[in-house]
Design a protein around this motif. Structure first.
Motif, PDB file in Angstrom:
ATOM      1  N   LEU A  60     -29.111  -0.901 -21.540  1.00 21.53           N
ATOM      2  CA  LEU A  60     -30.563  -0.837 -21.446  1.00 21.53           C
ATOM      3  C   LEU A  60     -31.085  -1.359 -20.114  1.00 21.53           C
ATOM      4  N   GLU A  61     -30.469  -2.408 -19.570  1.00 22.77           N
ATOM      5  CA  GLU A  61     -30.969  -2.976 -18.328  1.00 22.77           C
ATOM      6  C   GLU A  61     -30.854  -2.005 -17.162  1.00 22.77           C
ATOM      7  N   LEU A  62     -29.992  -1.000 -17.283  1.00 19.87           N
ATOM      8  CA  LEU A  62     -29.867   0.026 -16.254  1.00 19.87           C
ATOM      9  C   LEU A  62     -30.602   1.307 -16.630  1.00 19.87           C
ATOM     10  N   ALA A 110     -40.880  -4.485 -16.572  1.00 25.83           N
ATOM     11  CA  ALA A 110     -40.073  -5.354 -15.716  1.00 25.83           C
ATOM     12  C   ALA A 110     -39.773  -6.679 -16.409  1.00 25.83           C
ATOM     13  N   LEU A 111     -40.748  -7.225 -17.139  1.00 29.40           N
ATOM     14  CA  LEU A 111     -40.510  -8.458 -17.894  1.00 29.40           C
ATOM     15  C   LEU A 111     -39.459  -8.234 -18.972  1.00 29.40           C
ATOM     16  N   LEU A 112     -39.501  -7.075 -19.626  1.00 26.59           N
ATOM     17  CA  LEU A 112     -38.504  -6.771 -20.644  1.00 26.59           C
ATOM     18  C   LEU A 112     -37.117  -6.628 -20.029  1.00 26.59           C
ATOM     19  N   VAL A 113     -37.020  -5.905 -18.907  1.00 22.82           N
ATOM     20  CA  VAL A 113     -35.736  -5.742 -18.230  1.00 22.82           C
ATOM     21  C   VAL A 113     -35.214  -7.091 -17.733  1.00 22.82           C
ATOM     22  N   GLY A 114     -36.116  -7.923 -17.211  1.00 22.55           N
ATOM     23  CA  GLY A 114     -35.699  -9.240 -16.748  1.00 22.55           C
ATOM     24  C   GLY A 114     -35.158 -10.103 -17.877  1.00 22.55           C
ATOM     25  N   TYR A 115     -35.812 -10.061 -19.029  1.00 24.38           N
ATOM     26  CA  TYR A 115     -35.332 -10.830 -20.176  1.00 24.38           C
ATOM     27  C   TYR A 115     -33.967 -10.331 -20.635  1.00 24.38           C
ATOM     28  N   ILE A 116     -33.798  -9.006 -20.665  1.00 26.26           N
ATOM     29  CA  ILE A 116     -32.513  -8.450 -21.093  1.00 26.26           C
ATOM     30  C   ILE A 116     -31.412  -8.818 -20.109  1.00 26.26           C
ATOM     31  N   SER A 117     -31.678  -8.659 -18.805  1.00 32.51           N
ATOM     32  CA  SER A 117     -30.634  -8.905 -17.804  1.00 32.51           C
ATOM     33  C   SER A 117     -30.307 -10.383 -17.657  1.00 32.51           C
ATOM     34  N   VAL A 120     -30.095 -11.564 -22.633  1.00 33.85           N
ATOM     35  CA  VAL A 120     -29.492 -10.777 -23.715  1.00 33.85           C
ATOM     36  C   VAL A 120     -28.199 -10.111 -23.274  1.00 33.85           C
ATOM     37  N   SER A 121     -28.220  -9.453 -22.118  1.00 32.89           N
ATOM     38  CA  SER A 121     -27.027  -8.732 -21.661  1.00 32.89           C
ATOM     39  C   SER A 121     -25.833  -9.653 -21.423  1.00 32.89           C
ATOM     40  N   PRO A 122     -25.988 -10.818 -20.755  1.00 31.05           N
ATOM     41  CA  PRO A 122     -24.822 -11.710 -20.598  1.00 31.05           C
ATOM     42  C   PRO A 122     -24.246 -12.171 -21.935  1.00 31.05           C
TER      43      PRO A 122
END
Length: 369
Positions: A60-62, A110-117, A120-122
């Motif tokens: 999702l982050e990509l 961008a806030l959602l992607v930042g939270y995921i990256s 959540v993703s790690p």
């Protein structure tokens, strides 16, 4: 506010549809790869679903930035083709106001992607690495499929297991065929048939062994009758190292945010900048998509898709190159990936306002007699 809600709804609708399509495509490709490894016996079929679910945040982050980029191109392209943007401009909607309306949903994403990256993703990648580590530490029977021949592509060894016990610790009716080159250059086969077998990992050896009991060993050359037959009560074969070791993340993608902040290692600092860059990427590409979405009814809404994709690919490749350079120490940490964002931000501003600046510079010359 009515216009803002209308534009935001168009952007989010297109972004959701595109992102969902891209996510399905990416996950399908990765699932096919995992299924091939499971069919070859290198991966347990029981963990496929868990691995795919834990990998969704890293997909999702990509996918979300690319989905927003394409979504803006499609949404605004339709508005330009249907002359809705022309009407909005005639009613006083300037480029700056349109950019502000576009940046609002882009910043939310961008806030959602930042939270995921960042969080959540790690955590998902760490879970996946934990699954692979548990497979390495296990007996190895989890990846064996009963009733199916397994061929090792490197050694050429063929293995077959008819069934397992309920606890899946013991194999029933084991067959192995192991080809090798003899001293005289001829190809010989070692064929073993055993009533049962199991995987043994001795503490004093860093290796795994396939131990078979109550069987026979046939050694000879195919097509000849002079086979050597040996009966045994117990026979062991050393197995090759499991390939799941290669999947361990060489970078710091699985480390939590706190560990990256406290670390002074260049690899960890580059990973931290990469996670932040994924969020910074979103508003910048939204401005680029806004500038490239301008079209006419004759040109169509897809005319600028190719140059838009090229710009996006160059952006991602440049960020990856900057990350590698920071990890190797070839680029100062203070520069990092920030210079890439500045270059593409300048590009977005030029694409948005360059035409107006050029017309304002030429206007006095056009009025001369």
């Amino acid at each position: 506010m009515i216009l803002f809600r209308y534009l935001s709804r168009e952007i989010f609708t297109s972004t959701f549809a595109v992102s969902l399509t891209l996510l399905v495509i990416v996950m399908s490709g990765r699932l096919v790869k995992y299924l091939a490894e499971a069919a070859a016996g290198d991966l347990s079929p029981d963990v496929l679903l868990s691995i795919m679910l834990f990998r969704v945040p890293s997909f999702l982050e990509l996918v979300l930035p690319l989905g927003l980029f394409i979504g803006i191109l499609l949404a605004y392209g339709r508005l330009y083709v249907d002359s809705e943007m022309t009407v909005m401009s005639a009613c006083g909607l300037s480029v700056s106001r349109l950019a502000a309306y576009t940046l609002a949903p882009a910043c939310c994403l961008a806030l959602l992607v930042g939270y995921i990256s960042l969080y959540v993703s790690p955590a998902g990648i760490a879970k996946v690495n934990g699954i692979f580590d548990s497979l390495e530490a296990s007996s190895g029977l989890e990846s064996v499929v009963s009733g199916r021949f397994r061929v090792d592509q490197k050694s050429g060894r063929v293995t077959y297991v008819k069934s397992f016990t309920n606890d899946k610790k013991l194999m029933k009716e084991v067959f192995t065929a192991d080809p090798h080159i003899s001293d005289d250059g001829r190809v010989q086969h070692h064929v073993i048939l055993a009533e049962q077998g199991y995987i043994d990992i001795p503490e004093q050896y860093d290796a795994r062994y396939l131990v078979m009991e109550n069987g026979r060993r046939y050694e000879g050359q195919p097509g000849e009758s002079d086979f050597q037959i040996t009966e045994f009560a117990q026979y062991g074969q050393r197995l090759k190292e499991r390939q799941v070791r290669k999947r361990r993340s060489e970078r710091a993608d699985a480390l939590p945010l706190s560990a990256l902040i406290e670390s002074n290692h260049l690899r960890d600092q580059a990973a931290l900048q990469w996670r932040i860059s994924l969020a910074i990427l979103v508003p910048i590409i939204s401005l680029i998509a806004l500038a490239l979405s301008k079209t006419t009814h004759r040109q169509g809404r897809y005319v600028k898709m190719l140059p838009a994709f090229l710009i996006y690919i160059i952006y991602i490749v440049a960020l990856n190159a900057a990350r590698d350079a920071v990890e190797k120490g070839d680029l100062p940490l203070s520069w990092g990936m920030w210079w890439v964002h500045l270059i593409f931000l300048a590009m977005a501003i030029v694409l948005l306002y360059g035409g107006n600046w050029w017309r304002s510079l030429r206007a006095p010359k056009a009025g001369r007699p």
